[in-house]
Scaffold this active site. Structure first.
Site: not given
Length: 200
Positions: A116, A70, A95, A22
């Protein structure tokens, strides 16, 4: 065409996340910063780490939001507002589950594709019209496994390939700074084809 003035690398803050899938966008930003002898430093007014480097005689600002993925939009929106940067002048690296390792894509505008960080940026800045660098991390094959997959580290082979992909894209950044998007996209497409031929 206006060139890139801000490059954002998405990821989660903290050493435990640094090398996870991530954080591929943050890895890209770190590598770019190192290559141009910069140092990312905390800046509370932008909720992140920032630096200014020079590419092709142009000032280019770097931003790693430390708000957790997020809430990336909070950081990006504050930065754009302060420096009066247009969404079309930013590149967001992140990513991408829908691309295999060994594939990177440049994209202008579009939806969030379930990411997100991108979703929050679109919401915070009120625009989808920004440039993206999608770094392929592959998919675990089951939607229920996605969360654990992105927050874990890739295999040694995949990690080396992701870093090699990042290094190749960094060579194209001067084109993006000059606004030569089509040329950069073409070169990146050629690199992806070469990776496929090599069996990566």
């Amino acid at each position: 065409m206006s060139g890139i003035k801000l490059i954002v690398g998405l990821g989660n803050p903290g050493q435990q996340y640094r090398f996870t899938r991530h954080n591929a966008g943050a890895m890209f930003l770190e590598t770019l910063c190192d290559d141009y002898q910069g140092t990312l430093k905390a800046d509370t007014k932008f909720f992140g780490l920032t630096e200014r480097i020079t590419i092709k005689d142009q000032d280019v600002r770097l931003l790693f939001p430390t708000t957790f993925m997020n809430h990336s939009g909070q950081s990006v929106a504050a930065f754009l507002q302060y420096f009066k940067i247009d969404p079309l002048e930013i590149l967001v690296a992140y990513d991408e589950l829908d691309l295999p390792v060994g594939t990177t894509r440049l994209k202008k505008g579009g939806g969030h594709g379930g990411h997100n960080g991108i979703r929050d940026i679109i919401k915070a800045i009120g625009s989808q019209d920004f440039n993206r660098l999608r770094i392929g991390i592959g998919h675990p094959g089951d939607a229920r496994k996605v969360s654990d997959y992105v927050l874990s580290e890739p295999s040694k082979q995949d990690a080396e390939q992701i870093q090699a992909d990042i290094d190749k894209v960094i060579k194209l950044v001067p084109l993006l700074v000059e606004g030569e998007y089509q040329q950069a996209m073409l070169k990146l497409h050629t690199q992806n084809q070469e990776n496929l031929k090599d069996g990566n």
